[in-house]
Scaffold this motif. Structure first.
Motif, PDB file in Angstrom:
ATOM      1  N   GLY A   1       2.531  20.763 -11.602  1.00  0.00           N
ATOM      2  CA  GLY A   1       3.072  21.164 -12.901  1.00  0.00           C
ATOM      3  C   GLY A   1       3.865  20.058 -13.577  1.00  0.00           C
ATOM      4  N   ASP A   2       4.167  19.018 -12.864  1.00  0.00           N
ATOM      5  CA  ASP A   2       4.959  17.914 -13.400  1.00  0.00           C
ATOM      6  C   ASP A   2       4.092  17.068 -14.336  1.00  0.00           C
ATOM      7  OD1 ASP A   2       6.889  16.013 -13.828  1.00  0.00           O
ATOM      8  OD2 ASP A   2       6.562  14.984 -11.905  1.00  0.00           O
ATOM      9  N   PRO A   3       4.515  16.900 -15.592  1.00  0.00           N
ATOM     10  CA  PRO A   3       3.719  16.086 -16.524  1.00  0.00           C
ATOM     11  C   PRO A   3       3.615  14.617 -16.082  1.00  0.00           C
ATOM     12  CG  PRO A   3       5.560  17.155 -17.664  1.00  0.00           C
ATOM     13  CD  PRO A   3       5.676  17.487 -16.230  1.00  0.00           C
ATOM     14  N   ARG A  30       0.543   9.874 -14.094  1.00  0.00           N
ATOM     15  CA  ARG A  30       0.322   8.877 -13.038  1.00  0.00           C
ATOM     16  C   ARG A  30      -1.094   8.972 -12.478  1.00  0.00           C
ATOM     17  NH1 ARG A  30       5.557  10.548 -11.287  1.00  0.00           N
ATOM     18  NH2 ARG A  30       4.525  11.845  -9.728  1.00  0.00           N
ATOM     19  N   LEU A  31      -1.577  10.198 -12.313  1.00  0.00           N
ATOM     20  CA  LEU A  31      -2.931  10.398 -11.810  1.00  0.00           C
ATOM     21  C   LEU A  31      -3.962   9.836 -12.789  1.00  0.00           C
ATOM     22  CD1 LEU A  31      -4.481  11.666  -9.461  1.00  0.00           C
ATOM     23  CD2 LEU A  31      -4.564  13.796 -10.754  1.00  0.00           C
ATOM     24  N   TYR A  69       4.713  25.727  -2.546  1.00  0.00           N
ATOM     25  CA  TYR A  69       5.753  25.548  -3.562  1.00  0.00           C
ATOM     26  C   TYR A  69       5.792  24.100  -4.047  1.00  0.00           C
ATOM     27  CZ  TYR A  69      10.435  24.606  -5.330  1.00  0.00           C
ATOM     28  OH  TYR A  69      11.494  24.168  -6.085  1.00  0.00           O
ATOM     29  N   LEU A  70       5.811  23.151  -3.123  1.00  0.00           N
ATOM     30  CA  LEU A  70       5.864  21.743  -3.514  1.00  0.00           C
ATOM     31  C   LEU A  70       4.602  21.312  -4.248  1.00  0.00           C
ATOM     32  CD1 LEU A  70       7.556  19.914  -0.517  1.00  0.00           C
ATOM     33  CD2 LEU A  70       8.475  20.358  -2.779  1.00  0.00           C
ATOM     34  N   ASP A  71       3.445  21.843  -3.827  1.00  0.00           N
ATOM     35  CA  ASP A  71       2.195  21.481  -4.483  1.00  0.00           C
ATOM     36  C   ASP A  71       2.185  21.987  -5.925  1.00  0.00           C
ATOM     37  OD1 ASP A  71      -0.456  20.303  -4.359  1.00  0.00           O
ATOM     38  OD2 ASP A  71      -1.191  22.374  -4.545  1.00  0.00           O
ATOM     39  N   ARG A  72       2.640  23.209  -6.143  1.00  0.00           N
ATOM     40  CA  ARG A  72       2.696  23.750  -7.504  1.00  0.00           C
ATOM     41  C   ARG A  72       3.694  22.972  -8.366  1.00  0.00           C
ATOM     42  NH1 ARG A  72       1.834  29.732  -8.820  1.00  0.00           N
ATOM     43  NH2 ARG A  72      -0.191  30.018  -7.866  1.00  0.00           N
TER      44      ARG A  72
END
Length: 152
Positions: A35-37, A42-43, A28-31
């Motif tokens: 999904g966060d723009p 940042r990446l 859940y946290l990974d998705r």
């Protein structure tokens, strides 16, 4: 005995449920993170910064003024090594020759030359010194990177 088996079975079931819940939470946290723009931005920024750093390091390596300084240092260390060896001070000679190996652009070729020109005892001392030089060089490079990355 049946009480112990049921207790162990209950503990195993609780452990399995806990593991499934933990893995589900991780997914859940990974998705949510992916999904966060802002995460993607940042990446991308991080990758661009790494690429800029790599390009800056490559530019520093090919700086003609620095290359000339490295050449002068190399020649000076070889001369000092030869001088100490001619005086019979093998340890000091090996120290300077190992420094020359460190700044040399083609250390394998230089080692071949040293093998044919140095006495076997001195060449063996030089070979034993190489791992110590590499460790010292890596430590110095890590310290230099740390200082370059430090914002202060």
């Amino acid at each position: 005995m049946p009480c112990v088996r049921t207790l162990l079975g209950l503990l195993a079931a609780l452990a399995a449920c806990g593991a499934v819940a933990f893995l589900g939470y991780c997914v859940y946290l990974d998705r949510k993170r992916r999904g966060d723009p802002a995460f993607k931005r940042r990446l991308r920024d991080k990758r661009r910064a790494e690429q800029r750093r790599a390009e800056a390091r490559a530019a520093q390596l090919w700086d003609p003024e620095k290359n000339e300084k490295w050449q002068q240092l190399f020649l000076q260390e070889v001369r000092m090594g030869e001088l100490w060896l001619s005086r019979g001070e093998h340890r000091m000679g090996v120290e300077h020759l190992s420094n020359a190996l460190l700044v040399c652009g083609q250390p394998e070729e230089l080692l071949k030359v040293f093998k044919h020109t140095l006495p076997p005892k001195v060449f063996e001392m030089l070979l034993h010194k190489i791992p110590l030089i590499c460790q010292q060089f890596e430590a110095d490079m890590n310290e230099q990177e740390y200082l370059e990355d430090d914002p202060d």
